[in-house]
Design a protein around this motif. Structure first.
Motif, PDB file in Angstrom:
ATOM      1  N   ARG A 133       0.859  -1.197   0.000  1.00 48.76           N
ATOM      2  CA  ARG A 133       0.000   0.000   0.000  1.00 48.76           C
ATOM      3  C   ARG A 133       0.896   1.250   0.000  1.00 48.76           C
ATOM      4  O   ARG A 133       1.238   1.795   1.047  1.00 48.76           O
ATOM      5  N   PRO A 134       1.272   1.753  -1.175  1.00 49.32           N
ATOM      6  CA  PRO A 134       2.231   2.867  -1.257  1.00 49.32           C
ATOM      7  C   PRO A 134       1.709   4.184  -0.657  1.00 49.32           C
ATOM      8  O   PRO A 134       2.494   4.973  -0.149  1.00 49.32           O
ATOM      9  N   LYS A 135       0.406   4.416  -0.682  1.00 53.40           N
ATOM     10  CA  LYS A 135      -0.127   5.643  -0.103  1.00 53.40           C
ATOM     11  C   LYS A 135       0.073   5.655   1.415  1.00 53.40           C
ATOM     12  O   LYS A 135       0.426   6.672   2.009  1.00 53.40           O
ATOM     13  N   ARG A 136      -0.160   4.513   2.028  1.00 58.71           N
ATOM     14  CA  ARG A 136       0.036   4.428   3.473  1.00 58.71           C
ATOM     15  C   ARG A 136       1.519   4.523   3.834  1.00 58.71           C
ATOM     16  O   ARG A 136       1.880   5.102   4.854  1.00 58.71           O
ATOM     17  N   LEU A 137       2.376   3.971   2.972  1.00 58.60           N
ATOM     18  CA  LEU A 137       3.814   4.076   3.194  1.00 58.60           C
ATOM     19  C   LEU A 137       4.249   5.541   3.120  1.00 58.60           C
ATOM     20  O   LEU A 137       5.020   6.018   3.957  1.00 58.60           O
ATOM     21  N   PHE A 193       6.577  10.397   9.992  1.00 56.80           N
ATOM     22  CA  PHE A 193       7.881  10.186  10.626  1.00 56.80           C
ATOM     23  C   PHE A 193       8.785  11.412  10.456  1.00 56.80           C
ATOM     24  O   PHE A 193       9.431  11.857  11.405  1.00 56.80           O
ATOM     25  N   VAL A 194       8.826  11.974   9.251  1.00 54.38           N
ATOM     26  CA  VAL A 194       9.682  13.134   8.989  1.00 54.38           C
ATOM     27  C   VAL A 194       9.221  14.333   9.820  1.00 54.38           C
ATOM     28  O   VAL A 194      10.029  15.013  10.450  1.00 54.38           O
ATOM     29  N   PHE A 195       7.923  14.617   9.820  1.00 58.29           N
ATOM     30  CA  PHE A 195       7.429  15.740  10.602  1.00 58.29           C
ATOM     31  C   PHE A 195       7.663  15.545  12.096  1.00 58.29           C
ATOM     32  O   PHE A 195       8.023  16.480  12.806  1.00 58.29           O
ATOM     33  N   GLY A 196       7.449  14.335  12.575  1.00 63.17           N
ATOM     34  CA  GLY A 196       7.712  14.058  13.985  1.00 63.17           C
ATOM     35  C   GLY A 196       9.175  14.270  14.339  1.00 63.17           C
ATOM     36  O   GLY A 196       9.506  14.854  15.376  1.00 63.17           O
ATOM     37  N   THR A 197      10.057  13.825  13.472  1.00 64.44           N
ATOM     38  CA  THR A 197      11.488  14.011  13.691  1.00 64.44           C
ATOM     39  C   THR A 197      11.850  15.498  13.699  1.00 64.44           C
ATOM     40  O   THR A 197      12.615  15.964  14.538  1.00 64.44           O
ATOM     41  N   LEU A 198      11.302  16.250  12.753  1.00 64.56           N
ATOM     42  CA  LEU A 198      11.588  17.683  12.692  1.00 64.56           C
ATOM     43  C   LEU A 198      11.098  18.408  13.938  1.00 64.56           C
ATOM     44  O   LEU A 198      11.783  19.293  14.466  1.00 64.56           O
ATOM     45  N   VAL A 199       9.924  18.046  14.419  1.00 61.06           N
ATOM     46  CA  VAL A 199       9.383  18.689  15.619  1.00 61.06           C
ATOM     47  C   VAL A 199      10.274  18.413  16.823  1.00 61.06           C
ATOM     48  O   VAL A 199      10.621  19.327  17.573  1.00 61.06           O
ATOM     49  N   VAL A 200      10.675  17.169  16.999  1.00 66.41           N
ATOM     50  CA  VAL A 200      11.523  16.809  18.136  1.00 66.41           C
ATOM     51  C   VAL A 200      12.884  17.483  18.010  1.00 66.41           C
ATOM     52  O   VAL A 200      13.409  18.047  18.966  1.00 66.41           O
TER      53      VAL A 200
END
Length: 157
Positions: free
Chosen positions: A23-27, A34-41
């Motif tokens: 399911r590429p959309k879910r990936l 993941f990227v946004f979470g990493t940037l926020v932290v």
């Protein structure tokens, strides 16, 4: 029994990478989260680190100034007081400023006592700051610093 094993396997399927490869959309959504979470932290940690560095610099500056104030002692205060009253031109300037303050204050007392401002041409008091007596409040420190004790006491009352 079949149902409980099926529900437990359905929760585990989200951990399996093959689920997302099919399911590429879910990936893509998982990757974006993941990227946004990493940037926020990462951004939060950077801000905290910069804040701590700034606080440590300010604390060092405060301790340096406190040490400097302790070492200068009372001798500097005596020197400053003697320098203030030496120059006759400065004395005359101070007296002129004091006279101007007395003139302005007496006009305020006479024409606009209790109002915010005095309109000098019409000699009327105006409440442009809601009637708080802004001139009265603002001039208290000036009257005190200039040594105009009578006017200060009347304004304070």
């Amino acid at each position: 029994m079949a149902r409980s094993s099926r529900s437990s396997s359905s929760t585990w399927r989200y951990i399996n990478p093959a689920y997302y490869l099919k399911r590429p959309k879910r990936l893509a959504l998982l990757f974006i989260v993941f990227v946004f979470g990493t940037l926020v932290v990462w951004d939060r940690q950077t801000l905290v680190r910069e804040h701590e560095e700034e606080l440590s610099k300010l604390n060092e500056e405060v301790t340096r100034l406190q040490n400097k104030a302790k070492t200068s002692g009372k001798s500097n205060n005596a020197k400053r007081k003697s320098n203030v009253s030496d120059d006759p031109i400065d004395i005359e300037r101070r007296e002129k400023v004091k006279d101007a303050m007395i003139h302005a204050w007496s006009s305020y007392e006479k024409y606009a006592w209790g109002h915010d401002e005095l309109q000098p041409q019409t000699k009327n008091g105006v409440d442009s700051f809601g009637g708080l007596g802004a001139t009265l409040i603002d001039s208290l420190d000036t009257l005190y610093i200039m040594g105009l004790d009578e006017q200060f006491q009347r304004a304070r009352e």
